[in-house]
Design an enzyme around this catalytic site. Structure first.
Site, PDB file in Angstrom:
ATOM      1  N   ARG A  68       0.865  -1.110   0.503  1.00  0.00           N
ATOM      2  CA  ARG A  68       0.086   0.381   0.427  1.00  0.00           C
ATOM      3  C   ARG A  68       0.509   0.761   0.103  1.00  0.00           C
ATOM      4  NH1 ARG A  68      -2.059   1.307   4.601  1.00  0.00           N
ATOM      5  NH2 ARG A  68      -0.699  -0.821   5.627  1.00  0.00           N
ATOM      6  N   TYR A 196      -1.328  -3.598  -6.773  1.00  0.00           N
ATOM      7  CA  TYR A 196      -1.317  -4.221  -5.201  1.00  0.00           C
ATOM      8  C   TYR A 196      -1.966  -4.420  -4.672  1.00  0.00           C
ATOM      9  CZ  TYR A 196      -0.331  -4.984  -0.479  1.00  0.00           C
ATOM     10  OH  TYR A 196      -0.370  -5.335   0.733  1.00  0.00           O
ATOM     11  N   GLY A 198      -4.192  -3.627  -1.931  1.00  0.00           N
ATOM     12  CA  GLY A 198      -5.001  -3.278  -1.102  1.00  0.00           C
ATOM     13  C   GLY A 198      -5.525  -1.572  -1.591  1.00  0.00           C
ATOM     14  N   HIS A 225     -10.349  -2.793  11.575  1.00  0.00           N
ATOM     15  CA  HIS A 225      -9.366  -3.843  11.095  1.00  0.00           C
ATOM     16  C   HIS A 225      -9.427  -4.553  11.952  1.00  0.00           C
ATOM     17  CE1 HIS A 225      -4.843  -3.723   9.317  1.00  0.00           C
ATOM     18  NE2 HIS A 225      -5.591  -4.322   8.398  1.00  0.00           N
ATOM     19  N   SER A 247      -1.479  -3.930  10.143  1.00  0.00           N
ATOM     20  CA  SER A 247      -1.225  -4.516   9.114  1.00  0.00           C
ATOM     21  C   SER A 247       0.332  -5.815   9.395  1.00  0.00           C
ATOM     22  CB  SER A 247      -1.020  -3.629   8.107  1.00  0.00           C
ATOM     23  OG  SER A 247      -2.036  -2.596   7.449  1.00  0.00           O
ATOM     24  N   ALA A 248      -0.027  -6.409   9.197  1.00  0.00           N
ATOM     25  CA  ALA A 248       1.170  -7.564   9.049  1.00  0.00           C
ATOM     26  C   ALA A 248       1.577  -7.800  10.601  1.00  0.00           C
ATOM     27  CB  ALA A 248       2.203  -7.328   8.783  1.00  0.00           C
ATOM     28  N   CYS A 249       0.421  -7.460  11.091  1.00  0.00           N
ATOM     29  CA  CYS A 249       0.831  -7.504  12.734  1.00  0.00           C
ATOM     30  C   CYS A 249      -0.161  -8.671  14.185  1.00  0.00           C
ATOM     31  CB  CYS A 249       0.373  -5.758  14.280  1.00  0.00           C
ATOM     32  SG  CYS A 249       1.967  -4.671  13.590  1.00  0.00           S
ATOM     33  N   LYS A 251      -3.170 -11.143  13.026  1.00  0.00           N
ATOM     34  CA  LYS A 251      -4.917 -10.625  12.348  1.00  0.00           C
ATOM     35  C   LYS A 251      -4.718 -12.036  12.548  1.00  0.00           C
ATOM     36  CE  LYS A 251      -5.631  -6.709  10.203  1.00  0.00           C
ATOM     37  NZ  LYS A 251      -3.727  -6.948  10.248  1.00  0.00           N
ATOM     38  N   THR A 252      -4.017 -12.328  10.466  1.00  0.00           N
ATOM     39  CA  THR A 252      -4.700 -13.961   9.775  1.00  0.00           C
ATOM     40  C   THR A 252      -3.890 -14.924  10.856  1.00  0.00           C
ATOM     41  OG1 THR A 252      -4.459 -12.728   8.195  1.00  0.00           O
ATOM     42  CG2 THR A 252      -4.077 -15.265   8.025  1.00  0.00           C
ATOM     43  N   ASN A 253      -3.132 -14.686  11.625  1.00  0.00           N
ATOM     44  CA  ASN A 253      -2.404 -15.751  12.346  1.00  0.00           C
ATOM     45  C   ASN A 253      -3.411 -16.296  13.716  1.00  0.00           C
ATOM     46  OD1 ASN A 253       0.502 -17.349  12.419  1.00  0.00           O
ATOM     47  ND2 ASN A 253       0.451 -14.860  10.997  1.00  0.00           N
ATOM     48  N   ASN A 366       6.300  -8.150   1.909  1.00  0.00           N
ATOM     49  CA  ASN A 366       5.269  -8.347   2.460  1.00  0.00           C
ATOM     50  C   ASN A 366       4.520  -8.562   0.588  1.00  0.00           C
ATOM     51  OD1 ASN A 366       2.076  -7.059   2.649  1.00  0.00           O
ATOM     52  ND2 ASN A 366       2.567  -5.225   1.105  1.00  0.00           N
ATOM     53  N   ARG A 368       2.696 -12.111  -0.406  1.00  0.00           N
ATOM     54  CA  ARG A 368       1.430 -12.409  -0.160  1.00  0.00           C
ATOM     55  C   ARG A 368       0.275 -13.864  -1.019  1.00  0.00           C
ATOM     56  NH1 ARG A 368      -2.046  -9.042   3.893  1.00  0.00           N
ATOM     57  NH2 ARG A 368      -0.135  -7.016   4.251  1.00  0.00           N
ATOM     58  N   ASP A 495       0.594 -19.844  21.519  1.00  0.00           N
ATOM     59  CA  ASP A 495       0.318 -19.631  22.877  1.00  0.00           C
ATOM     60  C   ASP A 495      -0.073 -18.772  23.129  1.00  0.00           C
ATOM     61  OD1 ASP A 495       1.759 -22.707  23.542  1.00  0.00           O
ATOM     62  OD2 ASP A 495       3.799 -21.004  22.740  1.00  0.00           O
ATOM     63  N   ASN A 496      -0.733 -17.904  22.351  1.00  0.00           N
ATOM     64  CA  ASN A 496      -1.441 -16.340  22.237  1.00  0.00           C
ATOM     65  C   ASN A 496      -2.190 -17.222  22.588  1.00  0.00           C
ATOM     66  OD1 ASN A 496       0.384 -15.140  21.279  1.00  0.00           O
ATOM     67  ND2 ASN A 496      -0.690 -14.656  19.735  1.00  0.00           N
TER      68      ASN A 496
END
Ligand code: GTP
Ligand code: SPV
Ligand code: MN
Length: 585
Positions: A68, A196, A198, A225, A247-249, A251-253, A366, A368, A495-496
């Site tokens: 982005r 790209y 976004g 978000h 972003s990239a912190c 969420k998906t995981n 980045n 994807r 482990d989260n």
């Protein structure tokens, strides 16, 4: 029956852009097959190993079009004041004067694709229709995975439904002609010179966050978000959590988390509803309900492995588009972190021969995968639910190597809103610019809030007022604290679950917490950390609130809020004052 306003708009755009032909996308198998054929023959895509990655392809972007571009993203509200100090603003007529000419004749000799798409489950009162016009078959292929495309959208639209207009052209990908512009008063997005995610998949950040946040403010709901997950306890009680991380912190995981074995043995279950965007609206019972407006995942590849996120890897095994990852000799894909041992040789994301000795990254940081959400083994049965899921907890989190402890809970909604408003995080590769720099990213919405950030905070406070005691509890987490050697002290990933369980226990009224100046914190004992075999000093660091660090933090927050002048909501100022006095005492 035709939607006249839609037909008229499409005709008008074709007049301007002058394509050779016009194609209305129906989302069918035949359609995508012919697009894949076109893109493999012209070199846009490489077909991957059919037995290992059925029906999957690799795309390499232009080297200058990998993320982005916040500096080239504009909110074109009538008044500058309405975009606020955190957005780039340009007057609508001024932006039109710049961007409209770029579209003149820009599809000459090419196909103009019209993509009707639905954001949200069919039949949901929260869902909305968008139409994206593009000259990029790559964008069409991505949108087909990321949204509900074709008839389902036209059916929702009917003869006179509202829709968000999105006009996109690849242009020549020149960075200095790149504009990602939003016209909230026209329900219009115009995006030029980037393919790209976004920047070009206009249903995602442009519609589902920037324009939707404006609609949400007007209509009394929230576009966030946030990931959405369901968590079921051994007793069978199901809770839903939404979490906003930049972003990239992570969420998906977190959305796809597989609980550690001892939690699985005990009967815990985590299900995925969304990994990036949530629309939240009050239900008939006065609680907040969330839907995921998307239909696929546009996930970060690097760091994704069978150890860290098996559900993501299984989601992108087949029917997936990879962008800017490395290509192995057997036509499989690779990225940093996929396996401990790198391949002996590969073609890197730029298309050049690569070996581990080269010292360069094989995949772009980045890079994807675009994969259908329904391929995720942990996808929830509620994924298509028109009503959405009731939200029990909201979690904010940033990437902070210092200061912020593993987890704490807000005292109440207003304090929770403050935790969101003061989020800071180290910048990642998801947006162009310097990686690692600490910046404010309120509610993880800095690049995505379509209006004045302080009005947005007020909207959060108003929503909380309306929901009263039915509002979700609010938490703050940090998976990224580092020790003096620069090592992450928290194992993170699955482990989260230890933290999620405490959050659920708090919702159930059984989790213990103690009051600290910054919020309610668990005792390390309440997280059952024994199995993790952490060093005592790591545990200490994860749960520490250093007064001196926090004095600086608060001073910096006060400084930050000066950007918002008198627009700063009273509730936020009150929380700043209260935090300051708790820290100082
Ligand atoms: P966007 O799609 O850009 O919005 O990103 P996201 O918030 O979904 O982030 P994602 O889950 O893709 O994670 C981004 C990066 O952070 C990946 O490289 C992950 O491996 C890494 N990551 C995710 N969760 C954790 C965690 O708990 N601990 C650590 N150390 N890294 C994590
Ligand atoms: C993000 O950057 O937050 C993403 C990827 O989820 S993008 O679609 O580019 O916004
Ligand atoms: Mn995102």
């Amino acid at each position: 029956m035709a939607h006249q306003a839609l037909e008229k708009w499409v005709e008008q755009i074709a007049q301007i852009t002058q394509p050779k032909t016009l194609h209305w996308c129906d989302g069918s198998e035949e359609e995508i097959e012919s697009l894949y054929e076109l893109m493999t023959s012209d070199g846009t895509l490489t077909k991957l190993n059919e037995s290992k990655h059925p029906n999957s392809y690799l795309a390499r972007s232009d080297v200058n079009d990998v993320a982005r571009v916040e500096g080239r993203t504009f909110i074109c509200s009538a008044l500058k004041e309405d975009a606020g100090p955190t957005n780039n603003w340009m007057a609508p007529e001024e932006m039109h004067a710049v961007i409209d000419p770029l579209f003149e004749g820009c599809m000459d000799g090419r196909v103009m694709y019209v993509i009707p798409y639905l954001m949200g489950p069919a039949g949901s009162p929260l869902s909305k229709v968008g139409i994206e016009i593009t000259d990029s078959p790559y964008v069409v292929a991505n949108m087909r995975i990321m949204t509900r495309m074709g008839k389902v959208a036209l059916d929702e639209l009917g003869e006179d439904g509202d829709f968000v207009k999105g006009l996109h052209s690849t242009g020549d990908l020149a960075p200095d002609q790149r504009y990602i512009s939003h016209f909230p008063d026209e329900n219009l997005i115009m995006s030029y010179s980037s393919n790209y995610g976004g920047n070009a998949l206009l249903g995602k950040k442009c519609f589902a966050l920037r324009l939707a946040s404006v609609l949400g403010k007007r209509e009394g709901w929230l576009a966030e978000h946030m990931l959405i997950l369901g968590i079921t306890s051994p007793e069978g009680k199901k809770r839903h959590i939404c979490a906003a991380f930049p972003s990239a912190c992570g969420k998906t995981n977190l959305a796809m988390l597989v609980p550690p074995q001892e939690f699985l043995d005990a009967g815990w279950k985590v299900e995925t509803i969304g990994d990036d965007i949530a629309w939240l609206k009050f239900g008939p019972d006065g609680k907040l309900y969330a839907i995921n407006p998307e239909f696929g995942f546009f996930g970060v590849a690097p760091g994704t492995s069978m150890e860290t996120n098996p559900n993501a890897l299984l989601s992108c095994r087949a029917n997936t588009l990879f962008t800017n990852v490395a290509l192995c000799p057997d036509n499989t894909v690779w990225w940093e972190g996929l396996t401990e041992e790198p391949p002996v040789s590969a073609i890197d994301w730029k298309g050049n021969p690569w070996t581990p000795e080269s010292g360069d990254k094989a995949a772009h940081p980045n890079s994807r995968f675009t994969a259908p959400a329904k391929q995720c083994p942990s996808i929830s049965g509620d994924f298509d639910s028109p009503a959405g899921v009731p939200v029990d907890a909201i979690v904010f989190g940033g990437r902070r190597s210092t200061t912020t402890p593993l987890v704490y809970e807000a005292f109440n909604w207003q304090h929770g809103t403050y935790l969101g408003a003061t989020m800071t995080s180290e910048k990642t590769a998801a947006a162009a610019g310097k990686v690692g720099e600490l910046r404010h990213d309120p509610m993880a919405m800095l690049p995505f809030c379509g209006y004045h950030m302080a009005d947005y905070w007020q909207h959060w406070l108003d929503i909380g007022e309306k929901g009263g005691d039915k509002m979700p509890r609010i938490f703050h987490v940090n998976w990224f604290r580092k020790d003096s050697e620069g090592r992450f002290v928290w194992p993170g990933f699955r482990d989260n679950m230890h933290v999620l369980k405490w959050i659920v226990d708090r919702c159930d009224g059984i989790g213990k917490a103690k009051e600290t100046p910054i919020g309610l914190m668990p005792d390390p004992d309440s997280l059952d950390l024994e199995q993790l075999e952490l060093e005592p000093e790591d545990v200490e660091l994860l749960f520490s609130v250093d007064k001196e660090e926090w004095k600086e933090e608060v001073a910096e927050q006060a400084e930050y809020f000066k950007n918002f002048g008198d627009k700063l909501p009273g509730g936020i100022q009150d929380e700043l004052d209260a935090l300051k006095s708790r820290i100082d005492n």
